[in-house]
Design a protein around this motif. Structure first.
Motif, short mmCIF file in Angstrom:
data_model
loop_
_atom_site.label_atom_id
_atom_site.label_comp_id
_atom_site.label_asym_id
_atom_site.label_seq_id
_atom_site.Cartn_x
_atom_site.Cartn_y
_atom_site.Cartn_z
N VAL A 30 0.85 -1.18 0.00
CA VAL A 30 0.00 0.00 0.00
C VAL A 30 0.89 1.23 0.00
O VAL A 30 1.75 1.38 0.88
N THR A 31 0.71 2.10 -0.97
CA THR A 31 1.55 3.30 -1.09
C THR A 31 0.72 4.55 -0.92
O THR A 31 -0.34 4.68 -1.53
N SER A 32 1.20 5.44 -0.07
CA SER A 32 0.53 6.73 0.14
C SER A 32 1.60 7.80 0.33
O SER A 32 2.74 7.52 0.70
N GLU A 33 1.22 9.06 0.06
CA GLU A 33 2.17 10.16 0.20
C GLU A 33 2.58 10.36 1.65
O GLU A 33 3.73 10.71 1.93
N GLN A 34 1.66 10.16 2.56
CA GLN A 34 1.94 10.41 3.97
C GLN A 34 2.83 9.35 4.60
O GLN A 34 3.73 9.66 5.39
N ARG A 35 2.61 8.07 4.24
CA ARG A 35 3.30 6.98 4.94
C ARG A 35 4.19 6.15 4.04
O ARG A 35 4.78 5.16 4.49
N GLY A 36 4.33 6.55 2.77
CA GLY A 36 5.18 5.79 1.86
C GLY A 36 4.59 4.44 1.52
O GLY A 36 3.37 4.30 1.44
N THR A 37 5.44 3.42 1.35
CA THR A 37 4.99 2.08 0.99
C THR A 37 4.99 1.18 2.22
O THR A 37 6.00 1.06 2.91
N GLU A 38 3.84 0.59 2.49
CA GLU A 38 3.69 -0.33 3.61
C GLU A 38 3.32 -1.70 3.08
O GLU A 38 2.61 -1.83 2.08
N THR A 39 3.77 -2.75 3.76
CA THR A 39 3.49 -4.13 3.36
C THR A 39 2.58 -4.79 4.39
O THR A 39 2.88 -4.77 5.59
N VAL A 40 1.48 -5.34 3.90
CA VAL A 40 0.52 -6.02 4.77
C VAL A 40 0.37 -7.45 4.26
O VAL A 40 0.03 -7.67 3.10
N TYR A 41 0.65 -8.41 5.14
CA TYR A 41 0.53 -9.81 4.74
C TYR A 41 -0.91 -10.28 4.89
O TYR A 41 -1.59 -9.95 5.87
N LEU A 42 -1.36 -11.06 3.91
CA LEU A 42 -2.75 -11.52 3.87
C LEU A 42 -2.86 -12.92 4.46
O LEU A 42 -2.07 -13.81 4.10
N PRO A 43 -3.84 -13.15 5.34
CA PRO A 43 -4.04 -14.49 5.92
C PRO A 43 -4.77 -15.40 4.93
O PRO A 43 -5.96 -15.69 5.08
N THR A 44 -4.07 -15.83 3.90
CA THR A 44 -4.71 -16.54 2.79
C THR A 44 -5.43 -17.80 3.24
O THR A 44 -6.47 -18.16 2.69
N ALA A 45 -4.90 -18.49 4.25
CA ALA A 45 -5.54 -19.72 4.70
C ALA A 45 -6.87 -19.47 5.38
O ALA A 45 -7.70 -20.37 5.51
N ALA A 46 -7.11 -18.22 5.83
CA ALA A 46 -8.35 -17.89 6.54
C ALA A 46 -9.35 -17.17 5.64
O ALA A 46 -10.40 -16.75 6.11
N LEU A 47 -9.02 -17.04 4.35
CA LEU A 47 -9.89 -16.30 3.45
C LEU A 47 -10.61 -17.24 2.51
O LEU A 47 -10.00 -18.13 1.91
N SER A 48 -11.89 -17.04 2.35
CA SER A 48 -12.65 -17.82 1.37
C SER A 48 -12.83 -17.05 0.07
O SER A 48 -13.02 -17.64 -0.98
N CYS A 49 -12.77 -15.72 0.14
CA CYS A 49 -13.03 -14.91 -1.05
C CYS A 49 -12.28 -13.59 -0.94
O CYS A 49 -12.34 -12.91 0.08
N VAL A 50 -11.54 -13.24 -1.99
CA VAL A 50 -10.85 -11.96 -2.07
C VAL A 50 -11.44 -11.16 -3.23
O VAL A 50 -11.54 -11.67 -4.35
N LEU A 51 -11.86 -9.93 -2.95
CA LEU A 51 -12.42 -9.06 -3.98
C LEU A 51 -11.39 -7.99 -4.33
O LEU A 51 -10.96 -7.24 -3.46
N LEU A 52 -10.99 -7.94 -5.58
CA LEU A 52 -9.99 -6.99 -6.04
C LEU A 52 -10.69 -5.83 -6.74
O LEU A 52 -11.29 -6.00 -7.79
#
Length: 305
Positions: A30-52
């Motif tokens: 996730v990139t923003s002017e205020q906080r730069g680039t941040e990385t967030v790991y997704l709990p893929t094993a706990a997700l049934s559906c991801v909406l992009l």
């Protein structure tokens, strides 16, 4: 595997992020002017559906990981509204699709589910025994007209008549424009939920002959509660379509609509469902037999012949 409705992370919506796979797992940058680039790991094993949503990119490695974990990936509009495409993992159970097709193909079962859908709108045990589908359609028409009349009086807009005419779209009044826009949003969300279950959007019980028939069936369960009151509240709006989309999107968390849709579909297709879907790691596919039913796959059956 069945979507885990009790899990608050069953459905995850992402937009304006880059999703990729690193040595640790699938992550979103996730990139923003205020906080730069941040990385967030997704709990893929706990997700049934991801909406992009819009502004999202994803790598092939990340998609492969989501598929291995049995996660459905949907390409959607902003806020999860509208469903443009979907990737279904091969490990997604066919349990609910099979129940849908069996009940849809049997006229008696199809009528029972159509009746149950109407009863969900009217309230439990409000449909007298022996009521025909024609009578139910009439009861639903009266209910919707009464709701229109009450909302029109509340908002002091006089007599309201539902009109949907794509050929003269700009000539419609604000309530009709807002209602059409909000309903389109609702259809997208219902479509996403149906695909997450592995069901077919085309096999409807009340509606028929359209690739969105089942979508229209399920969406009709919520219009009186969600989209119709919203549309009437925008009767003085200068841009009712855009405001309807934004308001509906902003209210999704409050409605908790996604888990509710999946739960309602499951209760309609199998009111007494208590069985869990088989673990895809245990066996990938079964064989069908008209006498014994399901036969385990991955087995040499030469000795049985």
């Amino acid at each position: 595997m069945l979507p885990r409705i009790a899990d608050s992370l069953s459905f995850l919506y992402l937009d304006i992020v880059r999703i990729h796979q690193d040595d640790t797992g699938v992550c979103a940058e996730v990139t923003s002017e205020q906080r730069g680039t941040e990385t967030v790991y997704l709990p893929t094993a706990a997700l049934s559906c991801v909406l992009l949503g819009p502004g999202t990119s994803i790598t092939a490695r990340a998609l492969a990981t989501l598929a291995r974990h049995g996660t459905t990936v949907l390409i959607t509009g902003s806020g999860g509204v509208r469903c443009y495409a979907a990737t279904l993992p091969d490990s997604l159970t066919t349990t609910w699709l099979e129940r849908q097709t069996r009940t849809w193909a049997d006229d008696a079962q199809r009528l029972a589910i159509a009746t149950a859908m109407y009863e969900m709108r009217f309230g439990t045990h409000t449909v007298p025994p022996g009521t025909t589908l024609e009578q139910l359609r009439g009861m639903e028409g009266q209910r919707v007209k009464a709701l229109y009349r009450v909302l029109a009086q509340q908002h002091k807009i006089g007599r309201f008549r539902r009109a949907y005419d794509p050929a003269s779209w700009d000539k419609q009044d604000p309530v009709n424009l807002a209602l059409s826009s909000a309903n389109t949003c609702l259809y997208g969300i219902v479509h996403a939920a149906i695909l997450a279950l592995g069901c077919s959007p085309a096999l409807g019980y009340v509606h028929n002959g359209n690739q969105q028939a089942f979508v229209y069936d399920i969406a009709d369960l919520y219009k009186a509660e969600l989209t119709i009151p919203l549309a009437f509240s925008l009767n003085t709006s200068a841009n009712p379509e855009a405001e309807a989309r934004r308001s509906f999107r902003d209210g999704l968390r409050l409605f908790r609509l996604m888990p509710r849709i999946v739960s309602d579909i499951q209760s309609l297709l199998d009111p007494d469902h208590t069985r869990e879907a088989p673990d895809p790691e245990e066996h990938l596919v079964d064989l069908w037999d008209p006498v014994t039913g399901t036969v385990p796959g991955g087995t040499n059956h030469a000795a049985a012949t």
